[in-house]
Design a protein around this motif. Structure first.
Motif, PDB file in Angstrom:
ATOM      1  N   SER A   9       2.694  -0.872 -17.398  1.00 30.50           N
ATOM      2  CA  SER A   9       2.616   0.067 -18.506  1.00 30.50           C
ATOM      3  C   SER A   9       1.218   0.662 -18.534  1.00 30.50           C
ATOM      4  O   SER A   9       0.322   0.161 -17.856  1.00 30.50           O
ATOM      5  CB  SER A   9       2.895  -0.667 -19.810  1.00 30.50           C
ATOM      6  OG  SER A   9       1.768  -1.437 -20.148  1.00 30.50           O
ATOM      7  N   ASN A  59      13.442  -5.390 -23.243  1.00 37.01           N
ATOM      8  CA  ASN A  59      13.611  -4.237 -24.124  1.00 37.01           C
ATOM      9  C   ASN A  59      14.584  -3.214 -23.579  1.00 37.01           C
ATOM     10  O   ASN A  59      14.449  -2.035 -23.826  1.00 37.01           O
ATOM     11  CB  ASN A  59      12.262  -3.535 -24.377  1.00 37.01           C
ATOM     12  CG  ASN A  59      11.329  -4.409 -25.153  1.00 37.01           C
ATOM     13  OD1 ASN A  59      11.763  -5.234 -25.940  1.00 37.01           O
ATOM     14  ND2 ASN A  59      10.048  -4.248 -24.929  1.00 37.01           N
ATOM     15  N   ARG A 106      15.238   8.657 -22.837  1.00 39.95           N
ATOM     16  CA  ARG A 106      14.582   8.349 -24.113  1.00 39.95           C
ATOM     17  C   ARG A 106      15.622   8.050 -25.187  1.00 39.95           C
ATOM     18  O   ARG A 106      16.699   8.627 -25.208  1.00 39.95           O
ATOM     19  CB  ARG A 106      13.723   9.522 -24.578  1.00 39.95           C
ATOM     20  CG  ARG A 106      12.542   9.834 -23.665  1.00 39.95           C
ATOM     21  CD  ARG A 106      11.555  10.775 -24.337  1.00 39.95           C
ATOM     22  NE  ARG A 106      12.141  12.054 -24.678  1.00 39.95           N
ATOM     23  CZ  ARG A 106      11.527  12.972 -25.415  1.00 39.95           C
ATOM     24  NH1 ARG A 106      10.313  12.739 -25.889  1.00 39.95           N
ATOM     25  NH2 ARG A 106      12.115  14.124 -25.661  1.00 39.95           N
ATOM     26  N   ASP A 142      14.837   4.503 -32.054  1.00 38.37           N
ATOM     27  CA  ASP A 142      15.375   3.349 -32.780  1.00 38.37           C
ATOM     28  C   ASP A 142      15.375   3.636 -34.287  1.00 38.37           C
ATOM     29  O   ASP A 142      14.990   4.721 -34.726  1.00 38.37           O
ATOM     30  CB  ASP A 142      14.583   2.075 -32.449  1.00 38.37           C
ATOM     31  CG  ASP A 142      13.171   2.073 -32.989  1.00 38.37           C
ATOM     32  OD1 ASP A 142      12.374   1.223 -32.555  1.00 38.37           O
ATOM     33  OD2 ASP A 142      12.836   2.911 -33.861  1.00 38.37           O
ATOM     34  N   THR A 198      10.925   5.000 -33.709  1.00 32.80           N
ATOM     35  CA  THR A 198      10.059   4.825 -32.547  1.00 32.80           C
ATOM     36  C   THR A 198      10.824   5.294 -31.320  1.00 32.80           C
ATOM     37  O   THR A 198      11.992   4.947 -31.132  1.00 32.80           O
ATOM     38  CB  THR A 198       9.655   3.349 -32.376  1.00 32.80           C
ATOM     39  OG1 THR A 198       8.927   2.934 -33.539  1.00 32.80           O
ATOM     40  CG2 THR A 198       8.777   3.161 -31.143  1.00 32.80           C
ATOM     41  N   ILE A 199      10.174   6.107 -30.485  1.00 30.36           N
ATOM     42  CA  ILE A 199      10.814   6.596 -29.262  1.00 30.36           C
ATOM     43  C   ILE A 199      10.570   5.582 -28.148  1.00 30.36           C
ATOM     44  O   ILE A 199       9.426   5.189 -27.891  1.00 30.36           O
ATOM     45  CB  ILE A 199      10.239   7.972 -28.854  1.00 30.36           C
ATOM     46  CG1 ILE A 199      10.505   9.004 -29.950  1.00 30.36           C
ATOM     47  CG2 ILE A 199      10.855   8.439 -27.530  1.00 30.36           C
ATOM     48  CD1 ILE A 199       9.827  10.342 -29.690  1.00 30.36           C
ATOM     49  N   HIS A 200      11.652   5.168 -27.520  1.00 35.13           N
ATOM     50  CA  HIS A 200      11.551   4.268 -26.368  1.00 35.13           C
ATOM     51  C   HIS A 200      11.954   5.035 -25.125  1.00 35.13           C
ATOM     52  O   HIS A 200      12.913   5.811 -25.142  1.00 35.13           O
ATOM     53  CB  HIS A 200      12.464   3.053 -26.542  1.00 35.13           C
ATOM     54  CG  HIS A 200      12.114   2.213 -27.729  1.00 35.13           C
ATOM     55  ND1 HIS A 200      11.013   1.381 -27.763  1.00 35.13           N
ATOM     56  CD2 HIS A 200      12.716   2.094 -28.951  1.00 35.13           C
ATOM     57  CE1 HIS A 200      10.965   0.780 -28.940  1.00 35.13           C
ATOM     58  NE2 HIS A 200      11.972   1.189 -29.684  1.00 35.13           N
ATOM     59  N   THR A 201      11.241   4.814 -24.034  1.00 35.81           N
ATOM     60  CA  THR A 201      11.515   5.510 -22.781  1.00 35.81           C
ATOM     61  C   THR A 201      11.716   4.480 -21.676  1.00 35.81           C
ATOM     62  O   THR A 201      10.959   3.516 -21.579  1.00 35.81           O
ATOM     63  CB  THR A 201      10.359   6.457 -22.406  1.00 35.81           C
ATOM     64  OG1 THR A 201      10.109   7.349 -23.499  1.00 35.81           O
ATOM     65  CG2 THR A 201      10.695   7.273 -21.169  1.00 35.81           C
ATOM     66  N   ALA A 229      10.884  -0.424 -18.769  1.00 35.14           N
ATOM     67  CA  ALA A 229      10.401   0.170 -20.016  1.00 35.14           C
ATOM     68  C   ALA A 229       9.033   0.793 -19.810  1.00 35.14           C
ATOM     69  O   ALA A 229       8.138   0.171 -19.236  1.00 35.14           O
ATOM     70  CB  ALA A 229      10.336  -0.897 -21.110  1.00 35.14           C
ATOM     71  N   ASP A 234       5.889   3.233 -25.528  1.00 31.67           N
ATOM     72  CA  ASP A 234       6.590   3.749 -26.695  1.00 31.67           C
ATOM     73  C   ASP A 234       6.017   5.103 -27.103  1.00 31.67           C
ATOM     74  O   ASP A 234       4.877   5.430 -26.793  1.00 31.67           O
ATOM     75  CB  ASP A 234       6.440   2.776 -27.873  1.00 31.67           C
ATOM     76  CG  ASP A 234       7.327   1.550 -27.714  1.00 31.67           C
ATOM     77  OD1 ASP A 234       7.091   0.562 -28.422  1.00 31.67           O
ATOM     78  OD2 ASP A 234       8.245   1.589 -26.877  1.00 31.67           O
ATOM     79  N   ASN A 235       6.837   5.844 -27.818  1.00 30.87           N
ATOM     80  CA  ASN A 235       6.406   7.120 -28.422  1.00 30.87           C
ATOM     81  C   ASN A 235       5.887   8.125 -27.402  1.00 30.87           C
ATOM     82  O   ASN A 235       4.848   8.761 -27.617  1.00 30.87           O
ATOM     83  CB  ASN A 235       5.386   6.874 -29.533  1.00 30.87           C
ATOM     84  CG  ASN A 235       6.035   6.208 -30.737  1.00 30.87           C
ATOM     85  OD1 ASN A 235       7.173   6.539 -31.097  1.00 30.87           O
ATOM     86  ND2 ASN A 235       5.351   5.270 -31.349  1.00 30.87           N
TER      87      ASN A 235
END
Lengths: 320, 422
Positions: free
Chosen positions: B46, B57, B154, B157, B161-164, B185, B188-189
C-alpha cells in the motif's frame, strides 16, 4: 567683459539639453501582468504638475508614444517570465528626466475547495456555505522556462482585504470559513520570488445548502448519476430514496450534527440525525391500479449552526 | 619471548571463529535481501508501505462459483448489427467502466456492468457478448481496466469510505470465462482514477482528510508511488503513456479550471485556470481541449499544453471537455443541442439535468466539423454522452442516464458510410 559674458550665455543656450535621471518622478502601472495582456503606465511626481510634462514612452528601447503627463500609456506584455523595460523621457520646464521600470508578465492561479458534502463519486466542485471550511491553493508561474521557475515563493494571503489568513515561504495554501449565504469572500494572494511578484484574487460566494434526492438500488446503492427533481414518474411499488445534504459542512455531517425531517404529502413521517445519507422508503397504495402524485419534502438542519440548513422536494407520480 | 604452541592454537581458533561469524553474517544479509525482493514481487504494498495479504478486506463475492456465468444467462450472442449501421447500443445498462482491447478488426470492448456485477466482452462489429469472469461483484461502483488483464474496482461502504481493489483475470488456457483472482486492496478514499491510454499506469487522487496524495500506479509492477502531496482534493487526474501525471481542477459554473503537471512533488501550470471551465488532454499530454463560458453559453478550443500564452484554436461548438475524446487526428465530442444558462455544469454533475447530444468530430488541421451521429434523428432517443473513447475506427460512449454503452461507426478512409456532413 561684456563680450565674454555674451559668449558664455550664447554657449549655454546652445548646449544640448542633458537628461537627468533620479527621483524627479516615477512610473507606476496598474492592471494584471498576464502574459499577452497589457498594463496602463503613468508618470507621477511630487515636484511637478503632470499637465506640464511632455513624455516620450519607450518599450525595450523603441518609441511607442508621445503624450502629455496626464495620459496613461498602455504597455503590451509578452510571454511569461520575459521582462519588458519601460522608459519614460520626461520634459519639464526645459529639463529632461529619465525614469525606467521593468515589468515581467507572470501568472497565478488561485484554487479553492469547500469542505462540504457532495454525492459519492461526485466529479464537480463542492459548494461553499456559511461557516463551512474553505481551503485555497496558489499556483504561480513566473517563467516560461521551467528551469527558471523558483523552487519556493513567498506567499501572503488576505481575506476581504483586511484579514491576513496566511503567509510565509512556501505557504501555498490557506484556510478560512465561508461567508454568509448570498455573500462572497474576496481572497487575495501575493507571491514574491526575488524581484518578481504576482497578485491573484478570487471571489468565493456562499450558497444555501440543498437536499438532493437519489434512488437507492439494492444492486447499485445510491444512484448518483440521476437525481430526483420536479415530477418523477415511476411504476415501482416501493422506492428507496436517499438524501444528500449538498453543501452542508462536512465537519457537521461527520459528527452526526445534521437533523433530517421528511414529509410525505405534507405530513412529517421521519425525523432524526445520522452520519450516513438519510433514507426513506416510499410505498404506494396497496392497490396497484391506483395512480397519483405525492409530494416529498425534506429539510436538513445542522444542530451546530443555524445557517447550515436547506431543503428540497420532488413529486412522485406513481403510475401503473 | 617466543609464542607457545598453545598461543598459536588459540590464535588459529579465534581467527577461524571470526571468519565463520563473518560468513554467517554475509549469508544472512543475502538471504534477507532475497526474501524482501521476492516478497515485493508477489505482494504489492500500500502507499504506506505495509504489505496487505491477498484477500484481506475483500468485498463480498456471493458464492464461490458465482452466478450469471457463461454465455447462456440471458446475454445475446451473434451478429445482430447491420453492417453499415452507425449508431448501435452494445450494452443495455449499468456500464460503469470499459476499455477497448485490441485494435482494428480484433477490437473488443471489455466492460463492467454494476447492476449485475458482471465483467463482459462485446464485439463492437457483430454485437456478440460473453461474460469473461467466473465471479460477479455486486455492490461495486465502477471499474477501470488496465493492461495485463488487470482491473481496478471501487466500492462505497456504509460509512461513505471508498474502497479500491485490484483484480486480475487469470487466463489459464485462454478459455473464457477467466478466473477472477483474489483482490488486492489499495488505499482507502481514492477519489478519482485516471488511466493512461495504453493501460500501463493509473493516477490516483487520495483524500487524506487534511490534504490529498497524488499517486502513480504501475500496473505491471503492481506498485504505487506517491508523486505529490497537495492541499486540495478536487482533481481529475490523467496519465500520459510516459508516466506524466496531469491534474485538471474540478470545475463549477462560477469557477474556472486549469491543468497542472505533477513534477518534482509540485504542480506546474500547464493550462491557466482563468481560461477554461473544463479541460481534456490528449494521450501525449501535448494538446488540451478546453471549454469555457463565453457570453451566455460555452465555447471550446484547442491549445498547446505548457504554453501559458493565449494562443488557442477555437472549435465551432460548445460542450464539456468530459464529453470528448481525442483520436489520432481528430477530436470527437458529444455536443448538447442546448445548454442551460446557469449553474452548468453543476446541475449536470448532480444529475439534475441531462443533455441531448449529437456526436461530432473536429479536425484541427483541416478546420472541418463532421456530424457523425444524431441519436434523436436516427433512433428517436435522447443520449447524454460521457466517458467517450475511440480507436479511430469507432467512437464509444456511455449514456449518463441509463448507463448503456453505445458505439458509433466512423467513416472509412475511402469516404463516408452514411454520415451527414455539414
Amino acid at each position: 567683459m561684456k563680450s565674454t559674458f555674451l559668449t558664455i550665455l550664447f554657449a549655454v543656450l546652445l548646449l544640448p539639453r542633458t537628461t537627468l535621471a533620479g527621483d524627479f518622478a516615477s512610473i507606476t502601472y496598474r492592471g494584471s501582468v498576464d502574459p499577452g495582456g497589457s498594463v496602463s503606465a503613468r508618470v507621477t511626481s511630487p515636484f511637478a504638475d503632470p499637465g506640464e510634462m511632455g513624455i516620450v514612452w519607450y518599450v525595450d528601447g523603441a518609441v511607442v508614444a508621445r503624450n502629455s503627463g496626464t495620459k496613461e500609456q498602455e504597455i503590451q506584455l509578452g510571454e511569461v517570465g520575459v521582462p519588458i523595460k519601460v522608459t519614460a523621457i520626461i520634459s519639464y520646464r526645459g529639463a529632461q528626466y529619465k525614469e525606467e521600470i521593468s515589468v515581467t508578465p507572470a501568472l497565478i492561479d488561485v484554487l479553492w475547495e469547500a469542505k462540504t458534502v457532495v454525492p459519492p463519486f461526485y466529479r464537480g466542485k463542492a459548494m461553499p456555505s456559511h461557516d463551512g471550511v474553505i481551503r485555497t491553493m496558489a499556483i504561480p508561474r513566473f517563467s516560461a522556462d521551467d528551469s527558471n521557475e523558483p523552487v519556493f515563493a513567498n506567499f501572503t494571503w488576505t481575506k476581504d482585504r483586511v484579514t491576513q489568513i496566511g503567509r510565509g515561504v512556501g505557504a501555498q495554501g490557506a484556510q478560512f470559513l465561508g461567508a454568509w449565504p448570498g455573500r462572497s469572500s474576496e481572497i487575495s494572494v501575493k507571491a514574491v520570488s526575488g524581484d518578481r511578484s504576482i497578485d491573484g484574487v478570487v471571489r468565493i460566494g456562499s450558497r444555501i445548502p440543498e437536499a438532493l434526492f437519489y434512488e437507492i438500488s439494492p444492486s447499485e446503492g445510491l444512484k448518483s448519476n440521476k437525481a430526483f427533481a420536479g415530477t418523477v414518474s415511476r411504476s415501482d411499488n416501493e422506492l428507496l430514496v436517499g438524501l444528500v445534504p449538498f453543501g452542508i459542512s462536512l465537519s457537521d455531517f461527520n459528527k452526526s450534527r445534521i437533523q433530517y425531517t421528511w414529509k410525505v404529502g405534507g405530513e412529517t413521517v421521519s425525523q432524526g440525525d445520522t452520519r450516513d445519507f438519510a433514507r426513506l422508503k416510499l410505498s404506494r397504495a396497496k392497490d396497484p391500479s391506483k395512480t397519483g402524485t405525492v409530494k416529498i419534502d425534506a429539510n436538513i438542519q445542522s444542530t451546530a449552526n443555524v445557517m447550515q440548513s436547506g431543503d428540497g422536494k420532488f413529486l412522485w407520480n406513481f403510475t401503473k | 619471548m617466543e609464542p607457545t604452541q598453545n598461543d598459536n592454537s588459540n590464535n588459529k581458533r579465534i581467527r577461524f571463529m571470526l571468519i565463520a561469524l563473518s560468513a554467517v553474517a554475509i549469508i544472512a544479509i543475502i538471504v534477507i535481501v532475497v526474501v524482501l525482493f521476492v516478497k515485493n514481487l508477489r505482494t504489492p504494498t500500500s502507499p504506506t508501505g505495509i504489505d496487505i495479504p491477498a484477500g484481506e478486506n475483500a468485498p463480498i463475492i456471493p458464492g464461490g462459483s458465482g452466478s450469471n456465468t457463461g454465455g447462456s444467462s440471458g446475454i445475446d450472442a451473434g451478429g445482430l448489427i447491420p453492417e453499415k449501421q452507425i449508431l448501435v447500443k452494445l450494452w443495455d445498462r449499468g456500464v460503469s467502466g470499459y476499455s477497448i482491447s485490441g485494435t482494428g478488426a480484433e477490437a473488443v470492448i471489455r466492460l463492467f456492468d454494476r447492476t449485475q456485477g458482471l465483467f463482459a466482452e462485446v464485439n463492437p462489429k457483430t454485437g456478440e457478448k460473453r461474460v469473461i469472469a467466473d465471479k460477479v461483484l455486486m455492490g461495486m461502483h465502477d471499474a477501470y481496466f488496465l493492461a495485463g488483464d488487470r482491473v481496478l474496482v471501487r466500492a462505497l461502504d456504509e460509512q461513505n469510505t471508498i474502497h479500491t481493489f485490484m483484480y486480475r483475470f487469470v487466463v489459464s488456457n485462454g478459455e473464457k470465462p477467466y478466473v477472477l483472482g483474489d483482490p488486492i486492496a489499495l488505499a482507502d478514499n481514492i477519489l478519482e482514477i485516471g488511466v493512461s491510454p495504453d493501460g500501463a499506469r493509473a493516477a490516483f487522487v487520495i483524500d487524506n482528510g487534511d490534504d490529498a496524495s497524488i499517486n502513480l500506479f504501475d500496473a505491471a509492477l503492481e506498485r504505487v508511488s506517491e508523486v505529490a502531496k497537495v492541499p486540495l482534493t478536487e482533481w481529475l487526474p490523467s496519465v500520459t503513456n510516459d508516466g506524466r501525471v496531469i491534474l485538471a481542477a474540478k470545475t463549477s459554473a462560477d469557477y474556472s479550471s486549469g491543468a497542472y503537471l505533477v513534477e518534482g512533488g509540485k504542480l506546474r501550470m500547464l493550462v491557466p485556470g482563468n481560461i477554461a471551465q473544463t479541460v481534456l488532454l490528449d494521450g501525449s499530454g501535448e494538446t488540451a481541449f478546453v471549454s469555457a463560458r463565453s457570453g451566455g453559453g460555452f465555447a471550446g478550443g484547442f491549445r498547446p499544453v505548457g504554453s501559458v500564452a493565449r494562443e488557442q484554436t477555437d472549435v465551432p461548438f460548445a460542450t464539456l471537455a468530459e464529453k470528448c475524446a481525442f483520436g489520432a487526428t481528430r477530436i470527437f465530442c458529444g455536443v448538447p443541442v442546448s445548454l442551460p444558462s446557469s449553474r452548468f455544469p453543476d446541475l449536470w454533475y448532480q444529475g439534475l439535468i441531462t443533455t441531448q447530444d449529437a456526436l461530432y468530430s473536429y479536425d484541427a488541421n483541416t478546420i472541418s466539423r463532421t456530424l457523425i451521429a444524431s441519436p434523436w434523428q436516427e433512433l428517436k432517443i435522447n443520449l447524454d454522452m460521457m466517458d467517450m473513447k475511440t480507436d479511430d475506427v469507432m467512437v464509444y460512449f456511455i449514456d449518463k442516464s441509463s448507463g448503456a454503452l453505445y458505439r458509433a461507426l466512423l467513416a472509412s478512409s475511402e469516404g463516408d458510410v452514411s454520415s451527414n456532413e455539414e
